[in-house]
Design a protein around this motif. Structure first.
Motif, short mmCIF file in Angstrom:
data_model
loop_
_atom_site.label_atom_id
_atom_site.label_comp_id
_atom_site.label_asym_id
_atom_site.label_seq_id
_atom_site.Cartn_x
_atom_site.Cartn_y
_atom_site.Cartn_z
N GLY A 77 73.93 98.40 -30.22
CA GLY A 77 72.86 98.38 -31.21
C GLY A 77 73.30 99.11 -32.47
N PHE A 78 72.55 98.92 -33.55
CA PHE A 78 72.97 99.42 -34.86
C PHE A 78 71.75 99.78 -35.70
CE2 PHE A 78 75.46 99.10 -38.86
CZ PHE A 78 76.66 99.66 -38.44
N TRP A 79 71.73 100.98 -36.27
CA TRP A 79 70.59 101.41 -37.08
C TRP A 79 70.83 101.44 -38.60
CZ3 TRP A 79 66.99 105.71 -34.71
CH2 TRP A 79 66.28 105.15 -33.64
N PRO A 80 72.05 101.78 -39.07
CA PRO A 80 72.21 101.84 -40.53
C PRO A 80 71.85 100.50 -41.18
CG PRO A 80 74.18 102.66 -39.41
CD PRO A 80 73.31 102.05 -38.37
N GLY A 81 71.01 100.56 -42.20
CA GLY A 81 70.60 99.33 -42.87
C GLY A 81 69.30 98.76 -42.35
N GLY A 82 68.87 99.22 -41.16
CA GLY A 82 67.61 98.74 -40.60
C GLY A 82 66.60 99.86 -40.37
N ASP A 83 67.08 101.09 -40.34
CA ASP A 83 66.22 102.25 -40.08
C ASP A 83 65.58 102.72 -41.38
OD1 ASP A 83 64.99 104.51 -39.20
OD2 ASP A 83 66.82 105.62 -38.72
N ARG A 84 64.31 102.34 -41.57
CA ARG A 84 63.61 102.69 -42.81
C ARG A 84 62.84 104.00 -42.69
NH1 ARG A 84 64.48 97.64 -43.29
NH2 ARG A 84 64.31 96.59 -45.29
N ASP A 85 62.76 104.57 -41.50
CA ASP A 85 61.92 105.75 -41.28
C ASP A 85 62.38 106.91 -42.17
OD1 ASP A 85 60.37 107.79 -40.36
OD2 ASP A 85 61.28 107.94 -38.39
N GLY A 86 61.60 107.19 -43.19
CA GLY A 86 61.90 108.32 -44.07
C GLY A 86 63.10 108.10 -44.97
N ASN A 87 63.61 106.87 -45.03
CA ASN A 87 64.77 106.62 -45.89
C ASN A 87 64.41 105.59 -46.96
OD1 ASN A 87 67.23 106.22 -47.11
ND2 ASN A 87 68.38 106.19 -45.21
N PRO A 88 64.04 106.04 -48.13
CA PRO A 88 63.63 105.11 -49.20
C PRO A 88 64.78 104.25 -49.72
CG PRO A 88 63.81 107.35 -50.06
CD PRO A 88 64.01 107.44 -48.58
N PHE A 89 66.02 104.61 -49.33
CA PHE A 89 67.18 103.89 -49.86
C PHE A 89 67.53 102.63 -49.06
CE2 PHE A 89 67.75 108.50 -50.69
CZ PHE A 89 67.46 108.46 -52.05
N GLN A 127 60.39 101.91 -38.54
CA GLN A 127 59.54 102.49 -39.57
C GLN A 127 58.51 103.42 -38.93
OE1 GLN A 127 58.96 103.91 -42.29
NE2 GLN A 127 59.14 102.14 -43.69
N ASP A 128 58.01 104.36 -39.69
CA ASP A 128 57.03 105.34 -39.21
C ASP A 128 55.64 104.69 -39.14
OD1 ASP A 128 54.96 107.56 -39.63
OD2 ASP A 128 56.78 108.72 -39.30
N SER A 129 54.90 105.01 -38.07
CA SER A 129 53.58 104.40 -37.87
C SER A 129 52.62 104.73 -39.02
CB SER A 129 52.97 104.88 -36.55
OG SER A 129 52.71 106.28 -36.61
N ARG A 142 69.97 87.64 -31.22
CA ARG A 142 70.38 89.02 -30.92
C ARG A 142 70.83 89.78 -32.17
NH1 ARG A 142 74.87 88.29 -26.76
NH2 ARG A 142 74.99 90.56 -26.68
N GLY A 143 70.91 89.08 -33.29
CA GLY A 143 71.29 89.74 -34.54
C GLY A 143 70.30 90.81 -34.96
N ALA A 144 69.00 90.55 -34.75
CA ALA A 144 67.94 91.52 -35.06
C ALA A 144 66.68 91.07 -34.33
CB ALA A 144 67.70 91.58 -36.57
N ASN A 145 66.36 91.71 -33.23
CA ASN A 145 65.18 91.26 -32.46
C ASN A 145 64.37 92.43 -31.90
OD1 ASN A 145 66.84 92.17 -30.43
ND2 ASN A 145 67.04 90.20 -29.38
N ARG A 146 64.48 93.60 -32.58
CA ARG A 146 63.73 94.77 -32.12
C ARG A 146 63.12 95.49 -33.33
NH1 ARG A 146 66.49 97.60 -27.51
NH2 ARG A 146 66.92 99.32 -28.93
N TYR A 147 61.84 95.81 -33.21
CA TYR A 147 61.16 96.55 -34.27
C TYR A 147 60.58 97.82 -33.64
CZ TYR A 147 58.99 96.99 -38.87
OH TYR A 147 58.66 97.41 -40.13
N ILE A 148 61.09 98.99 -34.10
CA ILE A 148 60.70 100.28 -33.50
C ILE A 148 59.69 100.97 -34.40
CG2 ILE A 148 61.58 102.55 -32.78
CD1 ILE A 148 64.37 100.93 -32.53
N ILE A 149 58.61 101.47 -33.79
CA ILE A 149 57.59 102.20 -34.55
C ILE A 149 57.70 103.67 -34.17
CG2 ILE A 149 55.16 102.36 -35.17
CD1 ILE A 149 55.58 99.55 -33.13
#
Length: 859
Positions: free
Chosen positions: A239-251, A361-363, A438-445
């Motif tokens: 799995g991979f988070w850079p580029g998809g993890d928006r939680d607290g990262n406005p960039f 992203q944050d709830s 499988r390229g992107a199929n998970r959304y974490i809150i």
């Protein structure tokens, strides 16, 4: 070689080599101050002797200047300290490379916890069929995250890799050149990395390490457990988070998400292209050569150019390769077929995506964005939502959200965050079209508190025009103590919802739930976080089984024990039958990536250890906590929690972190793209503070509070009551409890209160420092008593030795950091010139980097 004790192998192949190569390194001239390398060992000795005599960092540094620096000029002294920092940073890299090179010698690659060991144990116990059945649906998912816990630029990673190989070959001339290169290569990043930069850095590991180590494990299982027959299960997912993890990262923008996914796709296709070129040299036969030439051309086209229309996929590539394999079998006596099978397995494992890009992203952000989406749709006359939606109860809102469908146009939205959220979901659709599902199929809150948080995300996904079934897993992340306790109720509400339950039936009746150790520890302390997560897993397993759903736990484990790390495989192998364990999913980051998965050998070994921990728990043993032990740990956790909460509520708690630690310097570094706190407020708000700078600041002080605070108080309660024997019995009977406390011992091993002993005399913070030191001393004394040891980590001699050497290397660095921090405080009180203060702040920041990287064996 492996017949020698592990500590002997470590001393011969790591410690001795470090001493030899370091003596070469410190004589190399890197700068105008030719005697830096000569003076550093002298400074090191003065630090060691000074702390033993109870001297403070300021006294130690000043004594060194007085004795060895023949200059009254302040700039000469400051320059020398900066040069010391540069040298020590590189000594850490040298030690990393030597430890990496010696990895397969120090660690028995066929020993306990490896696949070979598990397979042989299964055969001996007549459990091979059970092992096969277990591996049919068992998976390990390693998720690379870009949290700022290591800062090596790609140039330095390359030197570490080259040094590793040169050391393995004892190539002294090349080693000397590489050490000289290391001395001249900048470590410090002038600019903050973008999320895309972080992604590129981590893709380096995918291409150079995981691409080789993962198929090696898969092939071993196929040959030795399944006797060469095909396996339907990938077994290891990335799995991979850079580029998809928006939680607290406005960039992290929508475009960056798309760019990272495209980079992942091109990286795996480039790797396939190289492999096909190699295969062509083997398969020069009629019928096969033509197929490989065609595959090579298509791969080349898709690597060189990013086509808008995708007419090439994992399915098409596999069909071509399987046709080639059939021809090799039927017409060419199966010549070189293993090499072709190896490549086919790679395509099965990595697809056209390499690693699954998770969105997060944050709830609280979602709730605000979603509320605005409803308002905008109602204002436009859209009838998707009833006009009284906002006045409905939570239960009624959930019912409405469960049947929402649509194809919303993000440009009609009036709020920027609402628009970005919807655009990110459309990006997810694009990625699936290009890279496969499988390229992107998970959304974490993250910070998930209620079932409504999940259903809002579910509804937003369904508003983005997915045809038929929704090909995305919605994953709640429970972090705080309260959220962990409420998690069962949240999931029961979701499972009871017909639409959501139908969605799960189309997702193989599996629900992934993420549990956050980092914020759990920050919120509730070490024991409560770990026990709270254990109980949450039990409750979630029970409610999921009740609804015929297989729950999969995804652990935000971080690096140091305070963030859920420690001996990770031991932790997983200690879970009992009351916790679902069909998959192991965990985040890894920073120094945990480089230490556990930085080379082919370490990656293979640690992946096998994780796989084997699942095998041990499922096939061989089950470690179950009985009712008496359950009552004990419940009471220990509650006592510990109260001690930690009282500590957190101490009036000095936040001011101490702000004034006496490096907390504020994390925000000023260029380590990661993400801000160190979630809000833009100038005042320090504990709830908005991220776990990484929180834990890291305690670590820089060498007071690893999040890894032990409250543990001593809880154990002392039983000692005072004459019931300590009960705790000893529990420790000896439960792998879970033992692993928990052994990880806490690691935190204690990395603490050094002599560094900050001067704070005991501080008029404002003195009593607070004494409070922390007292808890450390109590915890250390009682953990040693409990384990029956004379020293911390006595039963892990190699881990202990590695930590000791690293701590020794960075002792001068820590001394310089504390000296600079004290200078900043004194100069601020005096109202000194801003440029003078800034110079010492830069010294604090630079020393912070080396300390972070030296902690790489924290996992």
């Amino acid at each position: 070689m492996s017949a020698l004790p592990q500590l002997t192998r470590f001393n011969d192949n790591v410690l001795s080599k470090y001493q030899i190569y370091n003596s070469i390194f410190i004589t190399l001239p890197f700068d105008t101050i030719n005697n830096t390398g000569v003076l550093l060992p002298l400074f090191h000795k003065i630090c060691e002797k000074g702390f033993k005599k109870g001297k403070n960092p300021t006294q130690i540094v000043e004594k060194f200047f007085k004795k060895y620096v023949d200059s009254s000029k302040e700039h000469v002294k400051k320059d020398l300290l900066f040069h010391f920092i540069q040298y020590i940073e590189r000594q850490v890299v040298l030690f990393d490379a030597i430890e990496d090179a010696a990895f397969p010698i120090v660690n028995n690659m066929d020993g306990f916890g490896t696949l070979r060991n598990s397979q042989e144990t299964a055969i001996l116990r007549n459990k091979k069929e059970e092992l096969k059945k277990h591996l049919e649906d068992f998976k390990v998912r390693i998720v690379l995250t870009a949290h700022p816990t290591q800062f090596y630029p790609g140039t330095v990673l390359g030197i570490i890799t080259d040094l590793d190989k040169a050391i393995q070959n004892d190539d002294l001339l090349l080693i000397k050149k590489l050490l000289a290169q290391l001395g001249k290569t900048p470590f410090y990043k002038k600019n903050k990395p973008t999320p895309f930069d972080e992604a590129v850095s981590l893709i380096w590991y995918l291409e150079h390490v995981f691409y080789k180590s993962v198929p090696k494990i898969y092939n071993y299982i196929q040959h030795h457990v399944y006797d060469g027959h095909p396996i339907e299960n990938e077994i290891i997912d990335l799995g991979f988070w850079p580029g998809g993890d928006r939680d607290g990262n406005p960039f992290v923008t929508t475009q960056i998400t798309l760019d990272v996914a495209e980079r992942l796709r091109q990286s795996i296709l480039r790797s396939y292209y190289r492999d096909v070129r190699r295969l062509k040299r083997r398969f020069t036969f009629d019928g096969v050569q033509e197929i490989l030439v065609g595959v090579e051309k298509r791969l080349y086209k898709h690597v060189v150019r990013s086509y808008a229309k995708v007419n090439f996929s994992q399915k098409i590539l596999l069909k071509e390769l399987e046709t080639a394999r059939d021809i090799v079998k039927e017409k060419h006596e199966g010549l070189f077929i293993d090499e072709l099978n190896d490549f086919i397995n790679k395509v099965r494992i990595f697809g056209f995506h390499f690693a699954t890009l998770d969105l997060r992203q944050d709830s609280r952000v979602h709730h605000k964005a979603f509320t605005q989406i409803v308002d905008d749709l109602l204002a436009s006359g859209d009838t998707t939502f009833p006009k009284n939606y906002h006045r409905m109860s939570e239960e009624e809102q959930i019912e409405v959200l469960s049947v929402i469908k649509g194809n919303i146009d993000p440009t009609i939205l009036t709020d920027e965050m609402s628009e970005k959220t919807i655009q990110s979901i459309y990006a997810l659709k694009t990625i699936q079209q290009r890279n496969g599902e499988r390229g992107a199929n998970r959304y974490i809150i993250s910070n998930n508190q209620t079932a409504l948080n999940v259903m809002q995300t579910f509804a937003m996904l369904n508003l983005c025009g997915f045809e038929n079934e929704l090909p995305v897993d919605v994953i709640p992340l429970f972090e705080t103590v309260d959220d962990l306790e409420n998690s069962e109720s949240v999931m029961r509400t979701l499972y009871s919802n017909k639409s959501y339950r139908y969605h799960l039936s189309k997702r193989k009746n599996k629900q992934t739930v993420m549990l956050g150790f980092s914020d759990g520890t920050k919120d509730g302390g070490y024991l409560m976080a770990n026990w709270g997560i254990f109980k949450a897993k039990e409750a979630l397993t029970k409610v999921s089984r009740e609804f015929d759903i297989e729950v999969i736990f995804f652990d935000g484990r971080g690096g140091p024990p305070a963030r859920g790390g420690g001996k990770t495989h031991q932790f997983y192998s200690s879970l009992g039958p009351t916790i679902e364990d069909k998959e192991i999913q965990l985040t890894i980051q920073g120094q945990t990536i480089s230490s556990n998965f930085g080379t082919e050998d370490s990656s293979q070994y640690n992946l096998e250890q994780l796989l084997s921990s699942g095998i041990k728990n499922e096939v061989f043993t089950k470690d179950q906590i009985n009712d008496k032990h359950r009552d004990l740990i419940e009471d220990l956790a509650t006592t510990s929690y109260q001690a930690y909460v009282d500590f957190k509520n101490h009036p000095c708690f936040l001011p101490y972190l702000e004034k006496m630690s490096t907390l504020k310097y994390y925000a000023k570094t260029n380590i990661g793209s993400r801000p160190s706190k979630r809000s833009n407020s100038d005042t320090l708000d504990f709830s908005q503070l991220r776990a990484i700078p929180f834990v890291g600041s305690w670590s820089q002080l060498k007071q690893n509070v999040p890894g032990f605070y409250g543990v001593g108080t809880a154990l002392k309660k039983y000692e005072d009551a004459g019931r300590f024997d009960e705790i000893v019995d529990f420790y000896n009977a439960s792998d879970f409890f033992k692993t928990l406390l052994e990880n806490s011992m690691m935190s204690l091993t990395k603490s050094f209160f002599g560094l900050t002993a001067y704070m005991a005399d501080d008029p404002f913070y003195g009593e607070f420092w004494k409070l922390i030191n007292q808890e450390y001393q109590t915890t250390k004394r009682l953990l040693l008593k409990l384990a029956g040891h004379k020293e911390l980590m006595e039963n892990q001699p190699v881990g202990k030795a590695s930590i000791e050497i690293r701590e020794k290397i960075v002792l001068p660095l820590l001394t310089i950091q504390q000296y600079a921090l004290k200078k900043v405080q004194d100069l601020q009180k005096e109202g000194a010139d801003a440029s003078e203060i800034e110079m010492y702040e830069k010294m604090v920041m630079r020393s912070l980097f080396g300390n972070i990287n030296a902690s790489r064996n924290s996992a």
